[in-house]
Structure formats: C-alpha cells, structure tokens
Motif scaffolding. Structure first.
Motif, PDB file in Angstrom:
ATOM      1  N   ALA A 103       0.825  -1.212   0.000  1.00 31.70           N
ATOM      2  CA  ALA A 103       0.000   0.000   0.000  1.00 31.70           C
ATOM      3  C   ALA A 103       0.857   1.259   0.000  1.00 31.70           C
ATOM      4  CB  ALA A 103      -0.921   0.000   1.223  1.00 31.70           C
ATOM      5  N   ASP A 104       2.151   1.123   0.324  1.00 33.08           N
ATOM      6  CA  ASP A 104       3.042   2.285   0.334  1.00 33.08           C
ATOM      7  C   ASP A 104       3.877   2.383  -0.948  1.00 33.08           C
ATOM      8  OD1 ASP A 104       4.621   0.105   0.852  1.00 33.08           O
ATOM      9  OD2 ASP A 104       5.429   0.839   2.752  1.00 33.08           O
ATOM     10  N   ASP A 105       3.462   1.715  -2.008  1.00 38.48           N
ATOM     11  CA  ASP A 105       4.112   1.861  -3.310  1.00 38.48           C
ATOM     12  C   ASP A 105       3.636   3.172  -3.917  1.00 38.48           C
ATOM     13  OD1 ASP A 105       5.282   1.644  -5.781  1.00 38.48           O
ATOM     14  OD2 ASP A 105       3.962   0.046  -6.504  1.00 38.48           O
ATOM     15  N   ARG A 106       4.355   4.254  -3.573  1.00 37.16           N
ATOM     16  CA  ARG A 106       3.962   5.596  -3.978  1.00 37.16           C
ATOM     17  C   ARG A 106       5.149   6.347  -4.544  1.00 37.16           C
ATOM     18  NH1 ARG A 106       1.150   7.184   1.691  1.00 37.16           N
ATOM     19  NH2 ARG A 106       1.915   9.239   1.050  1.00 37.16           N
ATOM     20  N   PRO A 107       4.912   7.350  -5.402  1.00 39.21           N
ATOM     21  CA  PRO A 107       6.014   8.106  -6.013  1.00 39.21           C
ATOM     22  C   PRO A 107       6.894   8.831  -4.995  1.00 39.21           C
ATOM     23  CG  PRO A 107       3.961   8.505  -7.190  1.00 39.21           C
ATOM     24  CD  PRO A 107       3.602   7.750  -5.944  1.00 39.21           C
ATOM     25  N   ASP A 108       6.338   9.163  -3.829  1.00 45.99           N
ATOM     26  CA  ASP A 108       7.104   9.914  -2.823  1.00 45.99           C
ATOM     27  C   ASP A 108       7.746   8.994  -1.785  1.00 45.99           C
ATOM     28  OD1 ASP A 108       4.579   9.214  -1.903  1.00 45.99           O
ATOM     29  OD2 ASP A 108       4.309  11.020  -0.688  1.00 45.99           O
ATOM     30  N   THR A 141       0.820   4.671   7.357  1.00 42.07           N
ATOM     31  CA  THR A 141       0.528   4.252   5.981  1.00 42.07           C
ATOM     32  C   THR A 141       1.802   3.877   5.213  1.00 42.07           C
ATOM     33  OG1 THR A 141       0.592   6.543   5.166  1.00 42.07           O
ATOM     34  CG2 THR A 141      -1.539   5.685   5.900  1.00 42.07           C
ATOM     35  N   TRP A 142       2.904   3.768   5.937  1.00 42.12           N
ATOM     36  CA  TRP A 142       4.184   3.429   5.324  1.00 42.12           C
ATOM     37  C   TRP A 142       4.694   2.116   5.929  1.00 42.12           C
ATOM     38  CZ3 TRP A 142       5.714   6.381   1.270  1.00 42.12           C
ATOM     39  CH2 TRP A 142       5.132   7.640   1.153  1.00 42.12           C
ATOM     40  N   SER A 143       4.020   1.044   5.602  1.00 38.11           N
ATOM     41  CA  SER A 143       4.262  -0.235   6.271  1.00 38.11           C
ATOM     42  C   SER A 143       5.704  -0.709   6.167  1.00 38.11           C
ATOM     43  CB  SER A 143       3.334  -1.310   5.690  1.00 38.11           C
ATOM     44  OG  SER A 143       3.523  -2.540   6.330  1.00 38.11           O
ATOM     45  N   SER A 144       6.261  -0.724   4.963  1.00 31.77           N
ATOM     46  CA  SER A 144       7.612  -1.264   4.794  1.00 31.77           C
ATOM     47  C   SER A 144       8.661  -0.376   5.456  1.00 31.77           C
ATOM     48  CB  SER A 144       7.939  -1.460   3.312  1.00 31.77           C
ATOM     49  OG  SER A 144       7.907  -0.238   2.611  1.00 31.77           O
ATOM     50  N   ILE A 145       8.431   0.942   5.472  1.00 36.41           N
ATOM     51  CA  ILE A 145       9.356   1.847   6.159  1.00 36.41           C
ATOM     52  C   ILE A 145       9.268   1.639   7.662  1.00 36.41           C
ATOM     53  CG2 ILE A 145       9.918   4.259   6.619  1.00 36.41           C
ATOM     54  CD1 ILE A 145       9.089   4.933   3.777  1.00 36.41           C
ATOM     55  N   ARG A 146       8.073   1.468   8.163  1.00 36.92           N
ATOM     56  CA  ARG A 146       7.888   1.191   9.595  1.00 36.92           C
ATOM     57  C   ARG A 146       8.603  -0.099   9.977  1.00 36.92           C
ATOM     58  NH1 ARG A 146       1.869   1.160  12.336  1.00 36.92           N
ATOM     59  NH2 ARG A 146       2.476   0.947  14.523  1.00 36.92           N
ATOM     60  N   LEU A 149      -5.304  -8.128   4.045  1.00 34.68           N
ATOM     61  CA  LEU A 149      -4.854  -7.368   5.213  1.00 34.68           C
ATOM     62  C   LEU A 149      -4.057  -6.118   4.832  1.00 34.68           C
ATOM     63  CD1 LEU A 149      -5.608 -10.183   6.387  1.00 34.68           C
ATOM     64  CD2 LEU A 149      -3.622  -9.974   7.878  1.00 34.68           C
ATOM     65  N   ILE A 150      -3.525  -6.090   3.609  1.00 41.74           N
ATOM     66  CA  ILE A 150      -2.609  -5.022   3.203  1.00 41.74           C
ATOM     67  C   ILE A 150      -3.332  -3.685   3.113  1.00 41.74           C
ATOM     68  CG2 ILE A 150      -1.085  -4.223   1.355  1.00 41.74           C
ATOM     69  CD1 ILE A 150      -0.548  -7.176   0.708  1.00 41.74           C
ATOM     70  N   GLY A 151      -2.752  -2.678   3.703  1.00 38.85           N
ATOM     71  CA  GLY A 151      -3.305  -1.327   3.643  1.00 38.85           C
ATOM     72  C   GLY A 151      -4.301  -1.003   4.734  1.00 38.85           C
ATOM     73  N   LEU A 195       4.403  -5.761   5.068  1.00 36.17           N
ATOM     74  CA  LEU A 195       3.241  -5.321   4.304  1.00 36.17           C
ATOM     75  C   LEU A 195       2.057  -4.916   5.180  1.00 36.17           C
ATOM     76  CD1 LEU A 195       3.236  -7.960   1.412  1.00 36.17           C
ATOM     77  CD2 LEU A 195       3.788  -5.532   1.218  1.00 36.17           C
ATOM     78  N   ILE A 196       2.136  -5.200   6.482  1.00 38.11           N
ATOM     79  CA  ILE A 196       0.969  -4.929   7.341  1.00 38.11           C
ATOM     80  C   ILE A 196       1.329  -4.098   8.569  1.00 38.11           C
ATOM     81  CG2 ILE A 196      -0.308  -6.950   6.547  1.00 38.11           C
ATOM     82  CD1 ILE A 196       0.518  -8.351   9.181  1.00 38.11           C
ATOM     83  N   GLY A 197       2.289  -3.203   8.421  1.00 35.67           N
ATOM     84  CA  GLY A 197       2.574  -2.257   9.503  1.00 35.67           C
ATOM     85  C   GLY A 197       3.684  -2.642  10.434  1.00 35.67           C
ATOM     86  N   GLY A 198       4.646  -3.443   9.943  1.00 31.26           N
ATOM     87  CA  GLY A 198       5.775  -3.825  10.775  1.00 31.26           C
ATOM     88  C   GLY A 198       5.374  -4.813  11.857  1.00 31.26           C
TER      89      GLY A 198
END
Length: 349
Positions: free
Chosen positions: A56-61, A83-88, A234-236, A261-264
């Motif tokens: 869900a965090d596949d975004r240009p920014d 909303t940045w699951s992989s970064i979290r 569950l994603i997003g 993919l689900i919030g760390g």
C-alpha cells in the motif's frame, strides 16, 4: 543523538518466479542504517522492503518519505508511519538492532543462539506443468513435509492434476499441501474451484478472490469446503477498528502475517491480538525481503507460540542476497551464530 541514512538495493532472482500477477525477475528494496553520532561504529540496519505493485506504500514519494525519516530519526515517534508499512518495518528493525548492540540481533532467543530451528514450507512458484512437477519433486526429495503451490496462472485442470499426483504418492498425514491463488478466482466461480480443490486434502487456500470484496469473501469462508487464509486482504488496513471489522465480517479460518506489508511488527502483533479474540488462526510469511528483512521476521517468529510450518523459505531466491548467518537445511530455517554478516553497500544517502 541518533542519525540515519539509507541505500537502495536491487535483488535479482536466480530463476524468474511466476505468480498470478506476473513473472518476477528482480525486487527493489532499501536498507536503513541508524547510529548514535557519538558511537558511529555501532549501528542498526533494517530493511524497508518496498513491494512494488502490492504494498500500500508503493507511492512516487517513497524515497522522499525515507529522507524525512532519516532527518527525523531522533524524534521518530513524531513521524506518522501508519501508511508506510515497509518503512515502519525497516525503522523498527534498525532501532531494535541498534538497541541490541548492532549485531543484527533483533529478537534474541534460542533461535539466534543456534539451538532452535523454524520449520518452513517448500514454496513452488508458478510455471508450466512440467516445471512445477519438477520443482515439487525437488522439494519432496529435500525432505519438506509441507508444500505450498502458487496457482491461478496455468490451466486449472493441470494444477489439479499436479495436486492429484502428490496425493497419489503421499497422504495428508505425510505431506501437508497449501495453495495460494493470489486472488486469481472470481467470486462467481471461486466456490466451484474450492470444491474441486478440496478433493486433495489441502490444509488451506490463500486469498482465493481479490482483496476488498468483504461480502463475497465472507460467503466463501462460510461455505468453503476447505480453510481459507486471508493474505492481500490485510494489506493497507492500519486502523484498529477496521482490522477488527474485517475479521468479524469475513470470519476467515486463517490470516497470513507479512510484517513488511501490514505495519511492521507492531502492526502484525495487533492483528494477532484481534485474531486470537476472534478465534482465527494465523501464521507468518516473508514477502520477498532480502536476508536482512527475513532475519528480522524469523527472529520475531521464533518468539511466538506457534508449532506449524511458516512461510520463511525465500532467502535462497536471489543471486545477490546479503550473506548472513541464516541457513536453510531441508525444511528448517536456522541461524548459525558462527557465521557473519557481509555488507558491501557504500552508497548510503
């Protein structure tokens, strides 16, 4: 004061890997490095495991958010990563690593001491019928007692024939079979497909129809002849109320937990709490992370009260994975404390 930087990294598949969403040849990811400015030689590393086309965090920014995290790592609690699951996931891993001395020790346990193994399933990627049959034979010969097949991309009759061939050789008590449709079926023919699949004594099927169709999925889970496990569903979903509403509305037999993919880990642990309250089963699966992310997920998994095969066998997929103490021996994932991590990246931003 904490400092942070990141570097992108492209993982290359040894063999193109097929799913119902297409064939994968490479996977983009990012590594996050965190240290105290007074002791820069001790640092934690996490993987911000972006999954393009699925996360869900596949975004240009995305990189702009990574830069924000790096600038504000010393006050990370003030940055909204909901909303940045992989970064979290990457931030949690890097901070836990630093907290434990920067040795890639995220959740110390009998697993990281080399005294405990995690049983894993053998993953069979999509391919033509002959290729998939050969891969199944390889996994069985390697000693796997649980096989998971990706289905939904080739002829369904051929997929059923592959499952039938396994069942002619092995009973359910000998080999556990799981299938993952990745949303390949339509709500109109899904039940018919599940009825045919149930003839092969399957443990479960993951995500038979596309995510987001709660009413259709709820009907399937009520009428299904075999257990259904929610995955992409569950994603997003980050709001606690919505998580609980999903489980109460659909009432699945299982959910699949992929921390990146689900919030760390914090997001996954909340899903576990709600699943227990709703009497829904669960297990852990990696999502094509490098050994950095896989290591963190495996260490976390080893601390949980589970005694079934987990989906953590993706470490051997890449030609350029990060050398690590992780070892896959037959159907077990182990951590060898005598082996070291080798990082060659030098382009931290």
């Amino acid at each position: 004061m904490l400092k942070a930087s990141y570097t992108p990294y492209i993982l290359h598949f040894k063999v193109p890997s097929g799913t119902s969403r297409g064939v994968l040849t490479q996977k983009e990811t990012y590594f996050l490095k965190v240290w105290d400015e007074h002791n820069p030689d001790c640092f934690g590393i996490g993987e911000c495991a972006l999954f393009k086309g699925l996360g869900a965090d596949d975004r240009p920014d995305y990189e702009a958010m990574l830069q924000t995290v790096c600038r504000g790592i010393d006050r990370i609690d003030e940055i909204d990563l909901s909303t940045w699951s992989s970064i979290r996931f990457g931030v949690e891993t890097a901070l836990l690593d630093l907290q434990h001395g920067g040795r890639r020790m995220i959740y110390p346990s009998e697993f990281t001491a080399g005294k405990q193994a995690i049983e894993i399933n053998g993953l069979i990627w999509m391919g033509d019928k002959r290729t998939m049959a050969s891969r199944i034979d390889e996994k069985l010969a390697a000693g796997f007692s649980c096989i998971k097949l990706k289905i939904g991309a080739i002829d369904f009759d051929d997929e059923c024939e592959l499952l039938a061939a396994i069942r002619r050789r092995y009973r359910r008590e000998d080999i556990e079979l799981r299938v993952d449709a990745n949303g390949a079926f339509s709500p109109y023919d899904a039940l018919e497909h599940l009825q045919r699949l149930s003839a092969y004594d399957l443990h479960s099927i993951e995500q038979p129809i596309r995510a987001g169709q709660w009413e259709a999925m709820a009907r399937l889970c009520e009428e299904t002849p075999l257990p259904i496990a929610l995955d992409e569903e569950l994603i997003g979903i980050t709001d606690s109320t919505e998580k609980l509403a999903l489980l109460e509305t659909i009432s699945p037999q299982y959910i699949i937990l992929k921390p990146s993919l689900i919030g760390g880990f914090s997001g996954a642990e909340e899903w576990i709490e709600f699943a227990r309250n709703c009497r829904v089963g669960w297990w852990i699966t990696s999502a094509l992370e490098s050994n950095v992310g896989l290591n963190a997920i495996a260490q976390w998994t080893a601390t949980l009260p589970i005694n079934m095969p987990q989906g953590l066998g993706t470490g051997a997929l890449y030609t350029n994975n990060i050398p690590s103490p992780l070892e896959q021996i037959g159907d077990e994932l182990r951590y060898n404390p005598d082996k070291t991590w080798i990082f060659s990246m030098d382009s931290w931003k």
